[in-house]
Scaffold this motif. Structure first.
Motif, PDB file in Angstrom:
ATOM      1  N   ASP A 141       0.826  -1.214   0.000  1.00  3.92           N
ATOM      2  CA  ASP A 141       0.000   0.000   0.000  1.00  3.92           C
ATOM      3  C   ASP A 141       0.859   1.262   0.000  1.00  3.92           C
ATOM      4  O   ASP A 141       0.535   2.252  -0.671  1.00  3.92           O
ATOM      5  N   GLU A 142       1.953   1.233   0.752  1.00  8.25           N
ATOM      6  CA  GLU A 142       2.815   2.414   0.848  1.00  8.25           C
ATOM      7  C   GLU A 142       3.433   2.767  -0.501  1.00  8.25           C
ATOM      8  O   GLU A 142       3.435   3.934  -0.917  1.00  8.25           O
ATOM      9  N   THR A 143       3.964   1.754  -1.194  1.00  9.45           N
ATOM     10  CA  THR A 143       4.601   2.009  -2.489  1.00  9.45           C
ATOM     11  C   THR A 143       3.581   2.477  -3.518  1.00  9.45           C
ATOM     12  O   THR A 143       3.835   3.418  -4.283  1.00  9.45           O
ATOM     13  N   SER A 145       0.758   4.046  -3.032  1.00 10.45           N
ATOM     14  CA  SER A 145       0.372   5.419  -2.712  1.00 10.45           C
ATOM     15  C   SER A 145       1.462   6.396  -3.113  1.00 10.45           C
ATOM     16  O   SER A 145       1.188   7.470  -3.661  1.00 10.45           O
ATOM     17  N   ARG A 146       2.717   6.027  -2.874  1.00 10.35           N
ATOM     18  CA  ARG A 146       3.841   6.895  -3.224  1.00 10.35           C
ATOM     19  C   ARG A 146       3.910   7.107  -4.736  1.00 10.35           C
ATOM     20  O   ARG A 146       4.139   8.229  -5.207  1.00 10.35           O
TER      21      ARG A 146
END
Length: 425
Positions: A141-143, A145-146
């Motif tokens: 999810d972090e990647t 979103s980034r």
């Protein structure tokens, strides 16, 4: 007797056309080390930014990549920004049309891509799409979103297969479940276009398992599906594993390609290129499909102003060379008839060649310039006229795939030789 003669004669003619086109294209691309960037001009090119880092070296990969290292990746990003700055002095008053981060595995440096994009905005301005190739293992999810927040709106996921047995056979270090979840997350991640890469024919892969891969991809609703044939070059690990099975592989490749073509067209995907299919025509291009594009990064290549330009291949050489000049290792210039055959081959890769576009570019008729070649293609059932365009038929797309594969393999070997890049055998 005539029936068998027609079949044999047709196959011989098809094979002749395929060999002729491949050999003609490869002959017309002759690399030189005499590079004069001042003689090259372009307006509003796209960018292919090659990121040379990977988690691991896949046994089928045609390039030797580097293990990810944060310190080295920082040096790489600085070098890319320096190369972009150097190009800005040669293509003044241009904006960048589209950007593609190719690999290697660009998603490994997702936290630094914003720096590169900001540099492009400052130096050139920007008007188009930003696409990236990713490994399923990186899509948390972090990647995701980034990537979206950085401005990347198109994503291509290197799935290769959804079958765990096939994935194990090609050394991909993730399961079918990881591959499925990666695509689902990307589809919900806010991208305008989600593409996946599949490969064929692979170890442990059957016609049935390939069909299952296609069915899964369609059910997931991806916008694009790229299906690449396995290419066995002598320096790859998979070549050593499969070289004794090359005859069977070639036979299976034809059968699998026709399955891909028929299935995807029947469920509503259009032919975007010989190896790619889409439900959103005209919205996405692969890294080497733009009309004109610059290659940025080690062993990146581009096509601008009738020139095929290759950067120095080794990362350590690239980091040093870019401090002094644009790190070009070799250049092939094609003009006149050479330019015409290159244009024709690139157009047919997308399934058609426009008479209007050809005349606008070369001031001569397509049907006049390639009269006998087009006659033979039509005679053998590989192509037909459809309004303004010469279009490949179903059979023509198959032979187009075989021809493109010959060109890619031959071109890579010429590139390796021209740049002094010899992967370990």
């Amino acid at each position: 007797m005539k029936f068998y003669f027609d079949i044999l004669g047709g196959r011989l003619l098809e094979a002749f056309i395929s060999s002729f086109l491949a050999s003609k294209v490869l002959k017309d691309i002759s690399f030189s080390h005499d590079v004069n960037i001042h003689l090259i001009s372009t307006v509003n090119p796209s960018l292919n930014i090659r990121v040379p880092f990977c988690r691991f070296q896949c046994p089928f990969c045609l390039f030797v990549n580097y293990p990810y290292n944060e310190a080295i990746s920082d040096l790489y990003v600085k070098a890319v920004k320096r190369e972009l700055k150097l190009y800005s002095t040669y293509i003044k008053e241009s904006t960048i049309e589209n950007i593609y981060f190719s690999g290697g595995t660009p998603s490994l440096i997702s936290n630094r891509l914003g720096d590169i994009l900001n540099c492009i905005h400052e130096l050139f301005g920007f008007i188009g799409n930003v696409a990236i190739e990713v490994n399923p293992l990186d899509l948390n999810d972090e990647t995701l979103s980034r990537l979206v927040n950085t401005g990347i709106n198109q994503i291509s996921i290197g799935i290769q297969s959804f079958n765990s047995g096939v994935l194990e056979g090609i050394g991909r270090k993730y399961s079918s479940e990881v591959a499925l979840n990666a695509v689902k997350k990307a589809m919900d991640g806010g991208f305008d276009y989600v593409n996946i890469d599949l490969m064929f024919p692979l170890p442990n892969q059957t016609v049935s398992s390939l069909l299952q891969d296609l069915e899964i991809a369609v059910k997931l609703g991806v916008h694009g599906i790229s299906t690449y044939p396995l290419m066995l070059l002598p320096y790859t690990e998979m070549y050593k594993q499969l070289k004794d099975r090359s005859v069977n592989i070639k036979k299976m490749e034809k059968e699998m390609y026709m399955l891909i073509l028929d299935y995807l067209m029947n469920v509503g995907y259009d032919v975007r290129s010989i190896w790619s299919f889409t439900v959103k025509p005209g919205f996405y291009n692969g890294p080497f499909e733009y009309d004109e594009y610059l290659g940025i990064g080690p062993y990146a290549w581009g096509i601008i102003d009738n020139s095929f330009i290759i950067n120095t291949p080794l990362l350590e050489e690239y980091l040093v060379m870019v401090k002094k000049k644009i790190p070009i290792a070799a250049l092939a210039r094609f003009e006149g008839e050479k330019s015409m055959i290159i244009w024709l081959s690139r157009s047919l890769y997308h399934g058609k060649a426009s008479k209007t576009e050809f005349y606008k570019r070369f001031k001569v008729g397509l049907d006049k310039k390639f009269k006998w070649l087009i006659y033979l293609m039509r005679l053998s059932g590989l192509a037909e006229w459809n309004a303004d365009s010469l279009r490949l038929t179903r059979k023509g797309l198959l032979y187009g795939s075989l021809t493109t594969k010959k060109i890619v393999i031959g071109l890579l070997m010429k590139m390796h030789k021209a740049t002094g890049y010899y992967p370990p055998l």
